[in-house]
Design a protein around this motif. Sequence first.
Motif, short mmCIF file in Angstrom:
data_model
loop_
_atom_site.label_atom_id
_atom_site.label_comp_id
_atom_site.label_asym_id
_atom_site.label_seq_id
_atom_site.Cartn_x
_atom_site.Cartn_y
_atom_site.Cartn_z
N UNK A 34 0.85 -1.21 0.00
CA UNK A 34 0.00 0.00 0.00
C UNK A 34 0.88 1.25 0.00
N UNK A 35 1.96 1.17 0.75
CA UNK A 35 2.84 2.34 0.84
C UNK A 35 3.43 2.70 -0.53
N UNK A 36 3.94 1.71 -1.22
CA UNK A 36 4.55 2.01 -2.52
C UNK A 36 3.50 2.35 -3.57
N UNK A 37 2.28 1.89 -3.37
CA UNK A 37 1.20 2.26 -4.30
C UNK A 37 0.77 3.71 -4.13
N UNK A 38 0.72 4.18 -2.88
CA UNK A 38 0.07 5.47 -2.61
C UNK A 38 0.99 6.59 -2.13
N UNK A 39 2.16 6.27 -1.63
CA UNK A 39 3.06 7.33 -1.19
C UNK A 39 3.50 8.17 -2.39
N UNK A 40 3.32 9.48 -2.29
CA UNK A 40 3.66 10.36 -3.41
C UNK A 40 5.13 10.80 -3.38
N UNK A 41 5.83 10.38 -2.34
CA UNK A 41 7.25 10.75 -2.14
C UNK A 41 7.40 12.27 -2.03
N UNK A 42 6.43 12.90 -1.39
CA UNK A 42 6.45 14.36 -1.24
C UNK A 42 7.51 14.82 -0.24
N UNK A 43 7.94 13.91 0.65
CA UNK A 43 8.99 14.19 1.65
C UNK A 43 8.52 15.05 2.82
N UNK A 44 7.20 15.25 2.95
CA UNK A 44 6.73 16.03 4.10
C UNK A 44 7.07 15.35 5.42
N UNK A 45 6.95 14.03 5.46
CA UNK A 45 7.27 13.30 6.70
C UNK A 45 8.74 13.44 7.04
#
Length: 194
Positions: A34-45
């Motif tokens: 799920x993480x690799x499907x939906x994470x946008x890699x925005x780097x906010x975290x």
Amino acid sequence: MDLSRRALFRGRFSSNSIAIVQKVRMPWMVSSEVFTDHCSRCAKCIDVCPEQIIEKGDGGYPTVNFKHGECTFCAECVDVCSEPVFRNKEEKPWDLVANITEAFSSSSSVSLDGVCMAHQGVVCQSCKDVCDVRAIRMSYQSSTVPVPVIDDDVCTGCGACLSVCPTQAIQMSSIEKKNLMNNCAADQQTGVKE
Ligand code: SF4
Ligand code: SF4
Ligand code: SF4
């Protein structure tokens, strides 16, 4: 899911792998798929983590690296994320526990690196001292100096002990994988073969 993206994580995050890792994806993560499907890699975290333990891992996906410090479970990474990649914060963040390497296999060269100093006869309890929840106790067992023993039921997998260990003898793993590794090590020591 894009198969090329999934392939990036095959092995490190495979449920069949018994590899022990210093880097893990994220607390409260739904699943690596799920993480690799939906994470946008925005780097906010990455930007919001007060402990600065999140870095860009394989493929640019955020990854906790315990070598930078411990996770305090503040959940700011969860709060800042707008994608459906995290579970409820009331749940347990992950099933990780610390695992201490007590000795290399007999085929390895003699070195203190990667092996618990106490198990080499050198007094050390740095991991016990840093563990806030007191998951580590020192035990004499058959050694000349007390050696650390981790209570898996108490360990939160925060990683604090990992970064202070002078010989990098501590890794994080799931309880299931830790038991597998320890059973393999015990079989090696007793010469048991399947
Ligand atoms: S829970 Fe807090 S300390 Fe842990 S990775 Fe997320 S932001 Fe960082
Ligand atoms: S900090 Fe590392 S070397 Fe020291 S007792 Fe703990 S595991 Fe062993
Ligand atoms: S990971 Fe955290 S809770 Fe577990 S033994 Fe290490 S310091 Fe203690």
